[in-house]
Scaffold this active site. Sequence first.
Site, PDB file in Angstrom:
ATOM      1  N   SER A   1      33.899  39.576  40.622  1.00 45.25           N
ATOM      2  CA  SER A   1      32.780  38.716  41.297  1.00 45.25           C
ATOM      3  C   SER A   1      33.155  38.346  42.745  1.00 45.25           C
ATOM      4  CB  SER A   1      32.387  37.414  40.865  1.00 45.25           C
ATOM      5  OG  SER A   1      33.393  36.625  40.654  1.00 45.25           O
TER       6      SER A   1
ATOM      7  N   VAL B   1      46.230  39.373  35.397  1.00 39.92           N
ATOM      8  CA  VAL B   1      47.682  38.883  35.172  1.00 39.92           C
ATOM      9  C   VAL B   1      48.147  39.453  33.523  1.00 39.92           C
ATOM     10  CG1 VAL B   1      47.704  36.817  36.532  1.00 39.92           C
ATOM     11  CG2 VAL B   1      47.319  36.556  34.141  1.00 39.92           C
TER      12      VAL B   1
ATOM     13  N   HIS C   1      48.101  38.379  41.495  1.00 40.45           N
ATOM     14  CA  HIS C   1      48.211  37.107  40.953  1.00 40.45           C
ATOM     15  C   HIS C   1      49.470  37.026  39.940  1.00 40.45           C
ATOM     16  CE1 HIS C   1      43.712  36.570  41.904  1.00 40.45           C
ATOM     17  NE2 HIS C   1      44.528  36.189  43.143  1.00 40.45           N
TER      18      HIS C   1
END
Length: 271
Positions: free
Chosen positions: A217, A100, A116
């Site tokens: 990840s 973001v 996001h």
Amino acid sequence: MGHNIDELVTLFEASPVAVLTGAGISTDSGIPDYRGEGSPPRTPMSISQFTDDPQYRRRFWAGARVGSSRFSAIQPNAGHIALAHLEAAGRINGVITQNVDGLHRRAGSRTVVELHGSGSTIRCVNCDFRTTRNEVLGWFDALNPGYAERHAGAEIAPDGDAAVAETDAVEVPTCPMCGGMLRPDVVYFGETVPPKVFAAAEVLLNEAGALILAGTSLAVNTGVRLVHRAERRGIPVAVINRGPTAVDARADVRLEGGTTEILTELAARLR
């Protein structure tokens, strides 16, 4: 690394590639990673904490204001810039990001799907009034004169905010239109990615000959959904990351290392 870079380069032969980035691409810009090696485990904010707990909101806005001067000095790194160059050269069709921080756009990427949301946009939960984070932080200063100066030494957390201690007397800015609660226009824990944003990510994926995951990840479900979509389409998936990811066993190409170095070398090879 050279051998794997060769494998990565071959993914670009057929058609442009889609790229999904996570926090790992921004660590070299000085934004700590939530889950990377060496970072202390931290739980990102959940939206219920923010909306239900006035004390939490006071801490949030105080931390956002104190951290803002250092956060505004953060610049895109060579990894962000390499992706912008790859897009300009027609090698990738855009960037899908879980971040973001807005650094992809600042680096020159034109097609950016922010799964996001954007931390630089603030909206009212009642009337959907929107403004910039900087404007709201200006209102914070008007409500809390001298506060930022008094707490200038506070430590900066992974989301760019400062860990400030004294917030009991903090006045929280509210919507100038309706007096409603203001919040960052980002997807917090407990919220879902807006359907039209996910659809924009799917468009990039459906037009791509491969998917590269850089600096994530894949602890967040949205990213995993995109990997499933790529697998259903039968296109190769490549992973560039420091440390393990949720899809290592299924990746067609796996490079262990920093996104800055690998993406910079990739852009140089494809020029």
